[in-house]
Scaffold this active site. Structure first.
Site, PDB file in Angstrom:
ATOM      1  N   LEU A  42      17.144  69.104  10.701  1.00 11.99           N
ATOM      2  CA  LEU A  42      16.023  69.514  11.557  1.00 11.99           C
ATOM      3  C   LEU A  42      14.863  68.544  11.426  1.00 11.99           C
ATOM      4  O   LEU A  42      14.058  68.400  12.337  1.00 11.99           O
ATOM      5  CB  LEU A  42      15.548  70.920  11.164  1.00 11.99           C
ATOM      6  CG  LEU A  42      16.563  72.053  11.255  1.00 11.99           C
ATOM      7  CD1 LEU A  42      16.017  73.327  10.619  1.00 11.99           C
ATOM      8  CD2 LEU A  42      16.913  72.311  12.718  1.00 11.99           C
ATOM      9  N   GLU A  44      12.984  65.273   8.562  1.00 16.16           N
ATOM     10  CA  GLU A  44      13.035  64.508   7.313  1.00 16.16           C
ATOM     11  C   GLU A  44      11.770  64.825   6.526  1.00 16.16           C
ATOM     12  O   GLU A  44      10.669  64.655   7.049  1.00 16.16           O
ATOM     13  CB  GLU A  44      13.032  62.997   7.612  1.00 16.16           C
ATOM     14  CG  GLU A  44      14.190  62.530   8.470  1.00 16.16           C
ATOM     15  CD  GLU A  44      15.445  62.216   7.672  1.00 16.16           C
ATOM     16  OE1 GLU A  44      15.331  62.057   6.442  1.00 16.16           O
ATOM     17  OE2 GLU A  44      16.518  62.129   8.294  1.00 16.16           O
ATOM     18  N   GLY A  45      11.953  65.310   5.320  1.00 18.08           N
ATOM     19  CA  GLY A  45      10.787  65.568   4.477  1.00 18.08           C
ATOM     20  C   GLY A  45      10.512  64.348   3.607  1.00 18.08           C
ATOM     21  O   GLY A  45      11.212  63.341   3.700  1.00 18.08           O
ATOM     22  N   PHE A  47      10.848  64.112   0.388  1.00 18.26           N
ATOM     23  CA  PHE A  47      11.833  63.934  -0.687  1.00 18.26           C
ATOM     24  C   PHE A  47      13.263  64.208  -0.243  1.00 18.26           C
ATOM     25  O   PHE A  47      14.175  64.271  -1.055  1.00 18.26           O
ATOM     26  CB  PHE A  47      11.493  64.851  -1.871  1.00 18.26           C
ATOM     27  CG  PHE A  47      10.100  64.690  -2.371  1.00 18.26           C
ATOM     28  CD1 PHE A  47       9.619  63.432  -2.708  1.00 18.26           C
ATOM     29  CD2 PHE A  47       9.261  65.781  -2.492  1.00 18.26           C
ATOM     30  CE1 PHE A  47       8.330  63.267  -3.173  1.00 18.26           C
ATOM     31  CE2 PHE A  47       7.965  65.621  -2.959  1.00 18.26           C
ATOM     32  CZ  PHE A  47       7.490  64.364  -3.298  1.00 18.26           C
ATOM     33  N   GLY A  48      13.460  64.435   1.037  1.00 22.47           N
ATOM     34  CA  GLY A  48      14.816  64.723   1.507  1.00 22.47           C
ATOM     35  C   GLY A  48      14.785  65.365   2.883  1.00 22.47           C
ATOM     36  O   GLY A  48      13.759  65.385   3.545  1.00 22.47           O
ATOM     37  N   LYS A  49      15.955  65.891   3.274  1.00 22.62           N
ATOM     38  CA  LYS A  49      16.077  66.412   4.636  1.00 22.62           C
ATOM     39  C   LYS A  49      15.836  67.910   4.722  1.00 22.62           C
ATOM     40  O   LYS A  49      15.979  68.620   3.740  1.00 22.62           O
ATOM     41  CB  LYS A  49      17.491  66.121   5.141  1.00 22.62           C
ATOM     42  CG  LYS A  49      17.720  64.649   5.335  1.00 22.62           C
ATOM     43  CD  LYS A  49      19.081  64.359   5.907  1.00 22.62           C
ATOM     44  CE  LYS A  49      19.127  62.879   6.273  1.00 22.62           C
ATOM     45  NZ  LYS A  49      20.435  62.345   6.389  1.00 22.62           N
ATOM     46  N   VAL A  50      15.485  68.343   5.917  1.00 17.91           N
ATOM     47  CA  VAL A  50      15.436  69.774   6.211  1.00 17.91           C
ATOM     48  C   VAL A  50      16.623  70.067   7.124  1.00 17.91           C
ATOM     49  O   VAL A  50      16.794  69.413   8.159  1.00 17.91           O
ATOM     50  CB  VAL A  50      14.124  70.177   6.918  1.00 17.91           C
ATOM     51  CG1 VAL A  50      14.098  71.682   7.156  1.00 17.91           C
ATOM     52  CG2 VAL A  50      12.907  69.737   6.114  1.00 17.91           C
ATOM     53  N   LYS A  65      15.007  73.175   3.054  1.00 20.82           N
ATOM     54  CA  LYS A  65      14.338  71.919   2.715  1.00 20.82           C
ATOM     55  C   LYS A  65      14.934  71.426   1.403  1.00 20.82           C
ATOM     56  O   LYS A  65      14.690  72.001   0.352  1.00 20.82           O
ATOM     57  CB  LYS A  65      12.828  72.175   2.571  1.00 20.82           C
ATOM     58  CG  LYS A  65      12.003  70.952   2.358  1.00 20.82           C
ATOM     59  CD  LYS A  65      10.530  71.278   2.531  1.00 20.82           C
ATOM     60  CE  LYS A  65       9.673  70.061   2.283  1.00 20.82           C
ATOM     61  NZ  LYS A  65       8.267  70.329   2.589  1.00 20.82           N
ATOM     62  N   ASP A 159      -3.103  68.727   5.390  1.00 16.79           N
ATOM     63  CA  ASP A 159      -2.260  67.797   6.153  1.00 16.79           C
ATOM     64  C   ASP A 159      -1.864  68.437   7.485  1.00 16.79           C
ATOM     65  O   ASP A 159      -0.706  68.361   7.892  1.00 16.79           O
ATOM     66  CB  ASP A 159      -1.029  67.413   5.330  1.00 16.79           C
ATOM     67  CG  ASP A 159      -0.281  66.208   5.924  1.00 16.79           C
ATOM     68  OD1 ASP A 159      -0.904  65.429   6.688  1.00 16.79           O
ATOM     69  OD2 ASP A 159       0.913  66.059   5.640  1.00 16.79           O
TER      70      ASP A 159
HETATM   71  N1  ADE Z   1      11.768  71.350  10.453  1.00 14.40           N
HETATM   72  C1  ADE Z   1      11.133  71.378   9.295  1.00 14.40           C
HETATM   73  N2  ADE Z   1      10.956  72.636   8.873  1.00 14.40           N
HETATM   74  C2  ADE Z   1      11.492  73.449   9.808  1.00 14.40           C
HETATM   75  C3  ADE Z   1      11.602  74.865   9.980  1.00 14.40           C
HETATM   76  N3  ADE Z   1      11.120  75.697   9.063  1.00 14.40           N
HETATM   77  N4  ADE Z   1      12.186  75.321  11.081  1.00 14.40           N
HETATM   78  C4  ADE Z   1      12.659  74.457  11.994  1.00 14.40           C
HETATM   79  N5  ADE Z   1      12.576  73.134  11.906  1.00 14.40           N
HETATM   80  C5  ADE Z   1      11.999  72.628  10.819  1.00 14.40           C
END
Ligand code: ADE
Length: 307
Positions: A42, A44-45, A47-50, A65, A159
């Site tokens: 969904l 990119e954070g 420290f990694g992907k969501v 996350k 942020d």
């Molecule tokens: N992308 C990052 N966090 C999300 C979330 N909680 N729901 C949908 N997309 C996201």
């Protein structure tokens, strides 16, 4: 003897999202994290992907996350993750992403979050070029309602930006990403020293003044930048690509403090006035959140009971 009934069981692999994902990725077996099947990325954070997660027993959709422990390798990073979790645990509001669980494995720390299926507000604005004032007013009132709530809990987000505002399936704002959030306990502590956030949305005092800045006022600034972007379809202060020193944050701030705000002609007088009192470089003269909530432009979506 009667034959025993087969136990009713839920087959998560028959969930429409699991089927669709497997059709798109036929050779990949679906990875699992705790009780969740992991589907598409969904976002990119840091420290990694969501990833989209599906609960294997109930089919509930969540956002997972995932942070690789290898990427959270020092104390600063770890405390950032811990702070985000601590902050989210305290928050329960319709416009703030809900924390469901934290799952830790050898390789990963996973934060299980409410899934906001409507995508990023950023993309919603881009798709329409800019928003009608009535729509922007509703979304902005929801943003302010969430920010007011976290400030009441003595937390500042620090942020706030379009990329951190998601939409749920009913197009309500969901504020996410509390990795920079911090607490202020008393009025005097409403001054904090860490510099954070994204340059285009960050209040000028974060860079211009050395030392302390007023915590809650920085969120008001960022909300002003967000409202401007909703109504105009572009950011009020951009690190301009035509500017060869566009990556120079100090230049961006000099530009902010020395430029008067201009608007495209489709922005109403009421909205201009509201933006004019929020996007004030000196935090001393910037509107408080309470003043923002009482502004006439927000009257159609007045947040009942708060002001
Ligand atoms: N992308 C990052 N966090 C999300 C979330 N909680 N729901 C949908 N997309 C996201």
């Amino acid at each position: 003897m009667q034959p025993t009934e087969p136990a009713l069981s839920y087959d998560v692999y028959q969930h429409p999202k699991a089927i669709a994902y497997q059709q798109q990725h036929p050779r990949r077996s679906l990875p699992k994290f705790g009780p969740y099947l992991l589907l598409q990325t969904l976002g990119e954070g840091e420290f990694g992907k969501v990833k989209l997660g599906l609960h294997e027993e109930w089919g509930e959709e969540v956002a997972v996350k995932l942070m690789r422990r290898g990427n959270v390798d020092n104390q600063v990073r770890l405390s950032k993750v811990e702070r985000e979790i601590e902050v989210l645990k305290k928050l329960k509001h319709p416009n703030i992403v809900r924390l469901y669980d934290v799952i830790e494995t050898d390789k990963y720390i996973g934060i299980i979050l409410e899934y906001a299926s409507g995508g990023e507000l950023f993309d919603h604005i881009l798709a329409h070029r800019y928003l009608r004032e009535k729509d922007a007013c509703k979304l902005f009132a929801q943003l302010i309602s969430g920010v007011w709530y976290i400030h009441q809990k003595k937390i500042v987000h620090r942020d706030l930006k379009l990329e951190n505002l998601l939409l749920d399936r009913n197009r309500n704002v969901i504020i996410t990403d509390f990795g920079f959030a911090n607490r202020f306990e008393h009025k005097a502590d409403d001054l904090m020293v860490t510099s954070c956030g994204s340059p285009c949305y960050a209040a000028p005092e974060l860079v211009i003044s050395e030392g302390a800045y007023v915590g809650s006022a920085v969120d008001v600034w960022s909300c002003g930048v967000i409202l401007y972007a909703m109504l105009a379809g572009y950011l009020p202060f951009d690190d301009d690509p035509s500017n060869p020193d566009g990556d120079n944050i100090n230049l961006l701030y000099k530009y902010i403090v020395s430029t008067t705000l201009t608007f495209p002609d489709y922005v109403s007088e009421g909205a201009r006035h509201l933006l004019g009192i929020m996007l004030v470089p000196d935090p001393k003269y910037r509107a408080s959140l309470q003043t923002v909530m009482q502004h006439e432009w927000l009257a159609p979506y007045l947040i009942a009971g708060l002001v």
